[in-house]
Motif scaffolding. Sequence first.
Motif, PDB file in Angstrom:
ATOM      1  N   LEU A 190       1.240  -1.670   0.042  1.00  0.00           N
ATOM      2  CA  LEU A 190       0.349  -0.243  -0.409  1.00  0.00           C
ATOM      3  C   LEU A 190       0.961   1.158  -0.570  1.00  0.00           C
ATOM      4  O   LEU A 190       0.407   2.376  -0.671  1.00  0.00           O
ATOM      5  N   GLY A 191       1.907   1.344   0.564  1.00  0.00           N
ATOM      6  CA  GLY A 191       2.565   2.620   0.604  1.00  0.00           C
ATOM      7  C   GLY A 191       3.209   2.941  -0.142  1.00  0.00           C
ATOM      8  O   GLY A 191       3.673   4.003  -1.302  1.00  0.00           O
ATOM      9  N   ARG A 192       4.019   1.911  -0.511  1.00  0.00           N
ATOM     10  CA  ARG A 192       4.876   1.278  -1.942  1.00  0.00           C
ATOM     11  C   ARG A 192       3.698   2.109  -3.542  1.00  0.00           C
ATOM     12  O   ARG A 192       4.324   2.845  -4.465  1.00  0.00           O
ATOM     13  N   GLU A 193       2.158   1.678  -3.386  1.00  0.00           N
ATOM     14  CA  GLU A 193       1.444   1.430  -4.439  1.00  0.00           C
ATOM     15  C   GLU A 193       0.993   3.650  -4.185  1.00  0.00           C
ATOM     16  O   GLU A 193       1.090   4.190  -5.132  1.00  0.00           O
ATOM     17  N   ASN A 194       1.150   4.020  -2.854  1.00  0.00           N
ATOM     18  CA  ASN A 194       0.459   4.830  -3.023  1.00  0.00           C
ATOM     19  C   ASN A 194       1.227   5.599  -3.205  1.00  0.00           C
ATOM     20  O   ASN A 194       1.106   7.134  -3.821  1.00  0.00           O
ATOM     21  N   ALA A 195       2.916   6.195  -3.004  1.00  0.00           N
ATOM     22  CA  ALA A 195       3.799   6.691  -3.553  1.00  0.00           C
ATOM     23  C   ALA A 195       3.928   6.957  -4.804  1.00  0.00           C
ATOM     24  O   ALA A 195       4.036   7.826  -6.029  1.00  0.00           O
ATOM     25  N   THR A 196       3.200   5.383  -5.805  1.00  0.00           N
ATOM     26  CA  THR A 196       3.593   5.731  -7.073  1.00  0.00           C
ATOM     27  C   THR A 196       2.678   6.355  -7.628  1.00  0.00           C
ATOM     28  O   THR A 196       2.564   7.015  -9.002  1.00  0.00           O
ATOM     29  N   VAL A 197       1.267   6.505  -7.534  1.00  0.00           N
ATOM     30  CA  VAL A 197       0.498   7.382  -7.287  1.00  0.00           C
ATOM     31  C   VAL A 197       0.022   8.001  -7.115  1.00  0.00           C
ATOM     32  O   VAL A 197       0.477   9.293  -8.160  1.00  0.00           O
TER      33      VAL A 197
END
Length: 519
Positions: A190-197
């Motif tokens: 989730l943290g990695r995905e959020n940073a990517t978005v």
Amino acid sequence: MLRLGIDVGGTNTDAVLIDGNRVLATTKAPTSPDVTTGIVTAIAGLKEASDFDPASVAAVMIGTTHFINALVEGDRLAPTAAIRFGLPATSALPPLVDWPDGLRTAIGDHSYLCHGGHEYDGTRIADFDEPEFRAVLDRAARAGARSFALSSVFSPVNAEFEQRAAEIIAEELPGCPISLSHEIGRMGLLGRENATVVNAALRELAEHVAAGLTRTVTAAGITAPLFLSQNDGTLMDVDYARRYPVATFASGPTNSMRGAAFLSRRTDCAVMDVGGTTTDVGILRNGFPREASADVAVAGIQTNFRMPDVLSMGIGGGSHVTRDGAPRVGPRSVGSRLTEQALVFGGDRLTATDLAVAAGLAAIGDPGRVAHLDKDLVRAGLDHIADRMAETVDRMRISAEPVPVVAVGGGSILVPDRLPGASTVDRPEHHAVANAIGAAIAEVGGEVDRVFSVQPGRRDTVLDEARQEAVDRTVAAGARPGSVRVVDIEEVPLAYLPGNATRIRVKAVGELSLGDNDA
């Protein structure tokens, strides 16, 4: 070799000219709403102070708040499709599940799940379903998405699904910005995905900002390459910034900390950066900011990309001072209007700067305008500031041992010479522009952060492989071969996973390669 360092803060835009290890000139200019005007004014101020030849500048380094401000304000964000490969797993927590409603709306609330992803050891959860992905891509494009954020379960271990999806998007929608999570965030979906978005939503703005900064520097007669500061204290070129604008978040505090290390010649200490609105406290380790060990919330969004471990409090040179009962300082501030509203500049607002001038700690403005202030009020206000600062340093320490404190920033006059929990308090020369100095002396960095299978007897071999990969990434990012050194190694055995799984993080840095210094 001349370097021009510029740091755009919320109150001031600071600029410095450095030749090797010598600071030739410094200046401050009010930060303008469009940012670039403030940069133009700062460069003009340097020319007046040093009369340097713009053609002799070898590199320009800028730290900017453009991107973090856009996210906080929920403004200038591109409609973004968040596409995750993880089905049949991960469906309970879809992309954007923990985003604030306002920001979800600002980027169009486009969230999609596809089959795929990997286990920690690289084996597939499910195969890549190309027809499924193409259908999702078509729906996202029809819904108005202009930028794409691709994430896959354990993609730092195996990124094949993200890479294949990016190839398809490039075929179907040429020129659309694409952000891949394995290139941006760390382990933790989730943290990695959020940073990517977040990164994807800023890509269009990044193109505009990069072009504007380039025009601004060129208009000043400077033809040197332009670099932007990253949030780990290293540099990236303009093209990299276009692809990874999220890497500029928190570059202000890290610039100040790197500048503090340069000015104080300390590599391990606490740094207190006092600006016009806030005070940021961080810890230097081996000359670089200690990084946050947990996910960091940015504008209410949990992310896990590289961020410094910084604690902020609402006290700065422009902080309001209330006189009801015991004086209180902050968190409200006059900010960039200090020279208009503070008492010493003819205004009617009592600020922390007024207290410092009244106590004889600074000689700015007209001291006569604060001569009437009650001495007990001044003392109590400064004691309140000192107590808050000491408490913040104490919260950042990891042992009971006192730590040396380096005070920088234009508001560092508020830091007392003695502070509980501090072994010493150092306020080095040029402390007011430490942030711009940190930008000017920044190096190039590279990092490895992933899970390795460490078989018995192979620990040293695996660590050597991780070190070499970090060094190779640093050279590829623009560091001069031979100057690269490893500054941080972290290994965490993952006891809950089989196969002697260990998360290894290695960070390396090196001097910027500028052609004539490569020998």
